[in-house]
Design a protein around this motif. Sequence first.
Motif, short mmCIF file in Angstrom:
data_model
loop_
_atom_site.label_atom_id
_atom_site.label_comp_id
_atom_site.label_asym_id
_atom_site.label_seq_id
_atom_site.Cartn_x
_atom_site.Cartn_y
_atom_site.Cartn_z
N GLU A 123 -12.72 -3.13 21.43
CA GLU A 123 -12.06 -3.94 22.45
C GLU A 123 -12.52 -3.51 23.83
N GLU A 125 -12.26 -3.53 27.72
CA GLU A 125 -11.12 -3.83 28.60
C GLU A 125 -11.37 -3.30 30.01
N ASP A 154 -10.87 0.03 24.15
CA ASP A 154 -9.58 0.27 23.50
C ASP A 154 -9.78 0.15 21.98
N THR A 212 -12.31 -11.69 33.33
CA THR A 212 -10.94 -11.34 33.65
C THR A 212 -10.18 -12.51 34.27
N CYS A 239 -4.72 -0.19 30.67
CA CYS A 239 -5.76 -0.98 29.98
C CYS A 239 -5.23 -2.41 29.85
N THR A 242 -8.04 -7.44 26.09
CA THR A 242 -9.43 -7.72 25.72
C THR A 242 -9.66 -9.21 25.49
#
Length: 283
Positions: A123, A125, A154, A212, A239, A242
């Motif tokens: 993941e 992130e 992550d 994002t 965090c 994802t």
Amino acid sequence: MKLVRIGSAGAERPGLIDAQGRVRDLSAVVGDIDARTLAPNALAELAALDPTALPLAEAERFGTPWTGIGKIVAIGLNYADHAAEANMPIPSEPIVFLKATSSLNGPNDPVMLPRDSVKTDWEVELGVVIGTRAQDVPAASALDHVAGYCVVNDISEREFQIERGGTWDKGKGCDTFCPVGPWLVTRDEVPDPQALSLWLDVNGERMQSGTTATMVFDVATLVSYVSRFMTLHPGDLICTGTPPGVGMGLKPPRFLRAGDTMRLGIEGLGEQTQRVLPYSRSV
């Protein structure tokens, strides 16, 4: 400004990345990059330095870009398309869980599969680094408490996380499951944390590609929200979730095996590479 820590595990030295992408040694200026270094006045002092006056550092291992991480707060299902691939509803409020600080890992250090792992997943992130104490802060001023941003992987053991009862934490906090770095990029170099592309490859094959901009809850909202339930201290890491493309969401699902290589990055924040190793108590 891009801050780093270089050297063998447990003996890292502080540094920064100059305009040519070279590492400059900060050892004569600060003892380490820690919670005190992340305060606005301390960062301003470092930003005022002439990097060319600092000695060049030899190419070495990158550690986590700062030390003294008190807690790792993670957000689940924060991209709508990732929630869809996980066959879960889009959250009405942020899903908050914690990763153990013992999962911290250098950005290019090996990742170790846990004992009996069958569903270890990746993941990429965006990591948010807290610079000043935040307690129940409004979203409008939440970013004032952010020192900077970084890349986080992550890593998650899905069977432990979902199928073994209890909370998500047991699938998230295994040793080596939180590679961070290579750099901590200060907030002034990231004018809009909601406009960053991020990606992840496994064995050279693109698995994740996102932005994002598609977060369900943006960074300011997350800092504000988390600070309602726990005080955020300098050095804490959030965090932020994802994008789609994790192994659990593939058809058929695909998970990490010993010998695999992950490569991942975020626009302006650097790249990581990790080799996956089999379980060993000695790692």
